[in-house]
Enzyme design. Structure first.
Site, PDB file in Angstrom:
ATOM      1  N   CYS A 244       0.901  -1.251  -0.008  1.00  0.00           N
ATOM      2  CA  CYS A 244      -0.099  -0.165  -0.073  1.00  0.00           C
ATOM      3  C   CYS A 244       0.730   1.287   0.124  1.00  0.00           C
ATOM      4  CB  CYS A 244      -0.849  -0.082   1.151  1.00  0.00           C
ATOM      5  SG  CYS A 244      -2.060   1.555   1.110  1.00  0.00           S
TER       6      CYS A 244
ATOM      7  N   THR B 110     -11.051  -0.160 -10.367  1.00  0.00           N
ATOM      8  CA  THR B 110     -11.417   1.061 -10.739  1.00  0.00           C
ATOM      9  C   THR B 110     -12.421   1.210 -12.040  1.00  0.00           C
ATOM     10  OG1 THR B 110      -8.992   1.747 -10.408  1.00  0.00           O
ATOM     11  CG2 THR B 110     -10.511   3.114 -11.790  1.00  0.00           C
TER      12      THR B 110
HETATM   13  C1  LIG Z   1      -9.934   3.798  -4.033  1.00  0.00           C
HETATM   14  C2  LIG Z   1      -9.039   2.817  -4.028  1.00  0.00           C
HETATM   15  C3  LIG Z   1      -8.719   2.052  -2.515  1.00  0.00           C
HETATM   16  C4  LIG Z   1      -8.040   1.112  -2.602  1.00  0.00           C
HETATM   17  N1  LIG Z   1      -7.689   0.342  -1.436  1.00  0.00           N
HETATM   18  C5  LIG Z   1      -6.825  -0.661  -1.275  1.00  0.00           C
HETATM   19  C6  LIG Z   1      -6.802  -1.569  -0.067  1.00  0.00           C
HETATM   20  O1  LIG Z   1      -7.205  -1.314   0.865  1.00  0.00           O
HETATM   21  N2  LIG Z   1      -5.775  -2.626  -0.083  1.00  0.00           N
HETATM   22  C7  LIG Z   1      -5.128  -3.084  -1.195  1.00  0.00           C
HETATM   23  O2  LIG Z   1      -4.482  -4.083  -1.153  1.00  0.00           O
HETATM   24  N3  LIG Z   1      -5.242  -2.424  -2.522  1.00  0.00           N
HETATM   25  C8  LIG Z   1      -6.191  -1.298  -2.473  1.00  0.00           C
HETATM   26  N4  LIG Z   1      -6.283  -0.657  -3.658  1.00  0.00           N
HETATM   27  C9  LIG Z   1      -5.806  -1.392  -4.971  1.00  0.00           C
HETATM   28  C10 LIG Z   1      -6.657  -2.124  -5.752  1.00  0.00           C
HETATM   29  O3  LIG Z   1      -6.845  -3.301  -5.013  1.00  0.00           O
HETATM   30  C11 LIG Z   1      -5.882  -2.499  -6.919  1.00  0.00           C
HETATM   31  O4  LIG Z   1      -4.966  -3.305  -6.812  1.00  0.00           O
HETATM   32  C12 LIG Z   1      -5.480  -1.448  -7.820  1.00  0.00           C
HETATM   33  O5  LIG Z   1      -6.424  -0.289  -7.802  1.00  0.00           O
HETATM   34  C13 LIG Z   1      -5.248  -1.725  -9.373  1.00  0.00           C
HETATM   35  O6  LIG Z   1      -6.559  -2.175 -10.117  1.00  0.00           O
HETATM   36  P1  LIG Z   1      -7.606  -1.284 -10.808  1.00  0.00           P
HETATM   37  O7  LIG Z   1      -6.516  -0.606 -11.896  1.00  0.00           O
HETATM   38  O8  LIG Z   1      -8.479  -2.408 -11.553  1.00  0.00           O
HETATM   39  O9  LIG Z   1      -8.183  -0.485 -10.049  1.00  0.00           O
HETATM   40  C14 LIG Z   1      -7.079   0.464  -3.812  1.00  0.00           C
HETATM   41  C15 LIG Z   1      -7.590   1.058  -4.865  1.00  0.00           C
HETATM   42  C16 LIG Z   1      -8.352   2.124  -5.112  1.00  0.00           C
HETATM   43  C17 LIG Z   1      -8.585   2.688  -6.512  1.00  0.00           C
END
Ligand SMILES: Cc1cc2nc3c(=O)[nH]c(=O)nc-3n(C[C@H](O)[C@H](O)[C@H](O)COP(=O)(O)O)c2cc1C
Length: 340
Positions: free
Chosen positions: A153, A292
């Site tokens: 994170c 997302t």
């Molecule tokens: C608003 C938001 C909050 C997130 N919170 C976490 C989290 O608490 N723990 C985690 O491992 N990843 C978190 N992520 C990362 C996502 O789980 C994911 O790995 C990352 O967004 C890439 O995927 P995507 O492009 O499809 O969103 C978060 C992403 C977003 C956008």
């Protein structure tokens, strides 16, 4: 684990295009868990598994698994605003692991989840090794199906990516969590590091059952009128289509190590279409994460399921797992030509 009765309930009344409607080609086993679809809804993008069920027509059954919001030992309020900002083809977020703490999640939230609909995966974070271990221990004694440890994170000052950027520290966290749970353990890797292959290898040696690749990539945005960072935390994690090519390469690199050990990967980063999902699967992902994209299309999973099923049918594949890691590099093609 999903037994036959639960699978039958997943298939019953499934809307067209849902994972359950096309159970056989899309169903797979992930660390001993039955997923109805390779799609995993990603941590931080679906609250604690209940958030999207309030949208008419949305069903948790369309996903093979749902990862809950990152959970720490005590409740956290998260970072100051702004915490999200839209960028070209993506978004920055710096939520700072806002969550009600593991005790609340285990005692209040988990009993409200319908475990016949899909598999639920906890997402564990901490500022110290001890916190990771304690949160993992609490989830181990809960009905949760699997535990993902987030050593990647970018939005908290201590812990998180500080652990994930160093293979030694990553391995220490994984080994310590491994000792307190027999549930499937997934380690979420950071793209913000020099050698993701080495980190993957160390996490596998330390006992992880699976890898999630990748978390967000650090970035920032500036308000030129105010001459201030837009994000309260200054920096945030970039997600969405903007990061897809980077995520795909990282999955390809991690698969070179994980594939040898038969460690499955949840590929993620910018997936919005069936084509994206197929690319990640061909690169070596057994399951594919969607995060997302849900913010602007809550029904995206249904379209992705349909698209994957159509591709499998067109290409004569009986099950999605037949496609995993089937990337043909220039070298493979040359070797094939020589041997042919
Ligand atoms: C608003 C938001 C909050 C997130 N919170 C976490 C989290 O608490 N723990 C985690 O491992 N990843 C978190 N992520 C990362 C996502 O789980 C994911 O790995 C990352 O967004 C890439 O995927 P995507 O492009 O499809 O969103 C978060 C992403 C977003 C956008």
């Amino acid at each position: 684990m999903c037994d036959n009765a639960a699978m039958a309930s997943l298939e019953k009344d499934a809307p067209a295009g849902s994972a359950a409607a096309a159970t056989r080609p899309l169903a797979l086993e992930f660390c001993g868990l039955r997923f109805a679809s390779p799609i995993v809804l990603l941590s931080g993008c679906v609250g604690f598994g209940e958030e999207y069920t309030r949208i008419e027509g949305f069903s948790n059954r369309d996903a093979g698994a749902i990862v809950l919001k990152g959970t720490t030992g005590s409740a956290r309020l998260g970072n100051p605003p702004h915490r999200v900002f839209e960028t070209p083809a993506g978004m920055l977020n710096a939520i700072g692991l806002q969550n009600p703490g593991v005790d609340h999640v285990v005692r209040v939230i988990l009993p409200q989840l319908d475990f016949t609909e899909t598999r639920f995966i906890a997402n564990v974070s901490g500022s110290t090794l001890e916190e990771y271990v304690e949160v993992t221990r609490r989830f181990d004694a809960s009905p949760i199906d699997a535990i993902e440890i987030n050593i990647s994170c970018p939005n908290v000052k201590e812990g998180g990516v500080a652990f994930g950027n160093y293979p030694d520290m990553s391995a220490q966290v994984v080994a310590a969590c491994r000792r307190v749970t027999k549930k499937p353990l997934i380690t979420k890797l950071s793209p913000n590091q020099t050698d993701i292959r080495e980190n993957a290898r160390r996490c596998i040696e330390a006992g992880t059952d699976a890898l999630a690749v990748i978390n967000t990539i650090m970035g920032m945005a500036i308000d030129v009128e105010e001459r201030r960072p837009v994000i309260g935390n200054v920096q945030g994690g970039l997600s969405g289509p903007a990061i897809k090519p980077i995520a795909l390469l990282k999955v390809h690199q991690v698969y070179e190590v994980a594939g040898l050990h038969r460690i499955p990967i949840i590929g993620q980063g910018g997936i919005t279409t069936a084509q994206d999902a197929l690319e990640f699967i061909i690169a070596g992902a057994t399951a594919v994460g969607v995060g997302t994209a849900l913010f602007y299309d809550p029904f995206v999973c249904r379209r992705i399921n349909e698209g994957i099923a159509a591709y499998l049918a067109t290409h004569g594949l009986a099950n999605v797992t037949e496609l995993v890691g089937t990337l043909r590099t220039a070298k493979d093609i040359a070797d094939c030509a020589l041997s042919g």
